[in-house]
Design an enzyme around this catalytic site. Structure first.
Site, mmCIF file in Angstrom:
data_model
loop_
_atom_site.group_PDB
_atom_site.id
_atom_site.type_symbol
_atom_site.label_atom_id
_atom_site.label_comp_id
_atom_site.label_asym_id
_atom_site.label_seq_id
_atom_site.Cartn_x
_atom_site.Cartn_y
_atom_site.Cartn_z
ATOM 1 N N ASP A 34 1.716 -6.717 4.292
ATOM 2 C CA ASP A 34 1.214 -4.993 4.820
ATOM 3 C C ASP A 34 -0.257 -5.381 5.883
ATOM 4 O O ASP A 34 -0.911 -5.925 5.717
ATOM 5 C CB ASP A 34 1.054 -4.116 3.823
ATOM 6 C CG ASP A 34 1.060 -2.587 4.399
ATOM 7 O OD1 ASP A 34 1.756 -1.944 3.910
ATOM 8 O OD2 ASP A 34 0.157 -2.324 5.099
ATOM 9 N N ILE A 35 -0.018 -4.586 6.975
ATOM 10 C CA ILE A 35 -0.985 -4.555 7.942
ATOM 11 C C ILE A 35 -2.435 -4.229 7.308
ATOM 12 O O ILE A 35 -3.526 -4.348 7.672
ATOM 13 C CB ILE A 35 -0.540 -4.111 9.280
ATOM 14 C CG1 ILE A 35 -1.359 -4.591 10.504
ATOM 15 C CG2 ILE A 35 -0.614 -2.609 9.304
ATOM 16 C CD1 ILE A 35 -0.854 -4.363 11.867
ATOM 17 N N GLY A 97 5.717 10.457 1.896
ATOM 18 C CA GLY A 97 4.672 9.874 2.300
ATOM 19 C C GLY A 97 5.355 8.754 2.925
ATOM 20 O O GLY A 97 4.680 7.974 3.616
ATOM 21 N N GLN A 98 6.786 8.500 3.320
ATOM 22 C CA GLN A 98 7.161 7.538 4.367
ATOM 23 C C GLN A 98 6.626 7.571 5.589
ATOM 24 O O GLN A 98 6.772 8.802 6.178
ATOM 25 C CB GLN A 98 8.901 7.719 3.843
ATOM 26 C CG GLN A 98 9.730 6.385 4.681
ATOM 27 C CD GLN A 98 11.056 6.368 4.506
ATOM 28 O OE1 GLN A 98 11.569 7.180 3.952
ATOM 29 N NE2 GLN A 98 11.529 5.115 5.025
ATOM 30 N N HIS A 104 12.039 0.004 2.835
ATOM 31 C CA HIS A 104 11.215 -0.998 2.315
ATOM 32 C C HIS A 104 10.698 -0.967 0.815
ATOM 33 O O HIS A 104 10.326 0.240 0.607
ATOM 34 C CB HIS A 104 10.146 -1.502 3.494
ATOM 35 C CG HIS A 104 9.296 -0.148 3.673
ATOM 36 N ND1 HIS A 104 9.552 0.791 4.469
ATOM 37 C CD2 HIS A 104 8.037 0.243 3.134
ATOM 38 C CE1 HIS A 104 8.687 1.985 4.639
ATOM 39 N NE2 HIS A 104 7.619 1.481 3.690
ATOM 40 N N HIS A 106 7.069 -1.819 -1.332
ATOM 41 C CA HIS A 106 5.819 -2.536 -1.552
ATOM 42 C C HIS A 106 5.681 -3.254 -2.794
ATOM 43 O O HIS A 106 5.947 -2.665 -3.592
ATOM 44 C CB HIS A 106 4.656 -1.325 -1.364
ATOM 45 C CG HIS A 106 4.783 -0.462 -0.234
ATOM 46 N ND1 HIS A 106 3.473 -0.402 0.522
ATOM 47 C CD2 HIS A 106 5.542 0.430 0.258
ATOM 48 C CE1 HIS A 106 3.745 0.474 1.537
ATOM 49 N NE2 HIS A 106 4.932 0.812 1.222
HETATM 50 P P1 5GP Z 1 5.332 3.781 4.123
HETATM 51 O O1 5GP Z 1 6.563 4.159 4.986
HETATM 52 O O2 5GP Z 1 5.836 2.632 3.041
HETATM 53 O O3 5GP Z 1 4.884 5.030 3.635
HETATM 54 O O4 5GP Z 1 4.181 3.264 4.958
HETATM 55 C C1 5GP Z 1 4.474 2.150 5.835
HETATM 56 C C2 5GP Z 1 3.445 0.664 5.503
HETATM 57 O O5 5GP Z 1 3.890 -0.198 6.591
HETATM 58 C C3 5GP Z 1 2.021 1.244 5.351
HETATM 59 O O6 5GP Z 1 1.686 0.613 4.123
HETATM 60 C C4 5GP Z 1 1.472 0.326 6.463
HETATM 61 O O7 5GP Z 1 0.240 0.079 6.294
HETATM 62 C C5 5GP Z 1 2.416 -0.637 6.905
HETATM 63 N N1 5GP Z 1 2.550 -0.996 8.272
HETATM 64 C C6 5GP Z 1 2.650 0.060 9.527
HETATM 65 N N2 5GP Z 1 2.787 -0.707 10.534
HETATM 66 C C7 5GP Z 1 3.137 -1.899 10.208
HETATM 67 C C8 5GP Z 1 3.118 -2.927 11.110
HETATM 68 O O8 5GP Z 1 3.155 -3.053 12.300
HETATM 69 N N3 5GP Z 1 3.124 -4.164 10.572
HETATM 70 C C9 5GP Z 1 2.835 -4.408 9.189
HETATM 71 N N4 5GP Z 1 2.793 -5.720 8.570
HETATM 72 N N5 5GP Z 1 2.759 -3.368 8.603
HETATM 73 C C10 5GP Z 1 2.686 -1.979 9.077
#
Ligand code: 5GP
Length: 113
Positions: A34-35, A97-98, A104, A106
């Protein structure tokens, strides 16, 4: 559920159009860091298919993909050295919160950052 957007960030990572720090890949999944890590181990696992969320994935994906995905999640956690304790999270929908609408999970373990 929104329609799948082929230009979402994770679709672009899957196609190699955007970089990622890959930790694992097989025929079913790609996993990368995760970034914005929330712990010392924070890896995202995405299926190699167009699924918006866990709802979409669990209803539309073929059984071998569903099995391959979850087996890979557990293998990745083991390979990351957190087998004895970690969390799996998946946000569903904007209200959940998506942010990225490619399914995906975590894998979060180790110490919180
Ligand atoms: P979620 O959809 O699970 O709520 O959040 C998306 C997750 O993807 C977040 O934890 C965010 O830090 C991560 N994320 C968003 N953009 C990128 C990216 O470009 N690269 C990576 N490696 N992670 C990302």
């Amino acid at each position: 559920m929104p329609a799948y957007d082929r230009n979402n960030i994770f679709a672009r990572i899957l196609r190699g159009e955007l970089p990622s720090k890959k930790v694992y890949e097989d025929e079913f999944v790609l996993a990368f860091h995760d970034i914005y890590p929330k712990a010392s181990v924070h890896v995202l696992v995405i299926p190699k298919g167009e699924y918006v969320s866990i709802t979409d994935f669990s209803t539309s994906a073929p059984p071998d993909m569903i099995a391959g995905f979850w087996r890979a999640v557990v293998k990745i956690a083991k390979d990351l050295g957190v087998e004895d304790g970690y969390r799996i999270a998946s946000h569903v929908g904007a209200k959940g919160g998506q942010i990225v609408f490619h399914f995906h999970v975590h894998i979060i373990g180790g110490n919180r950052t």
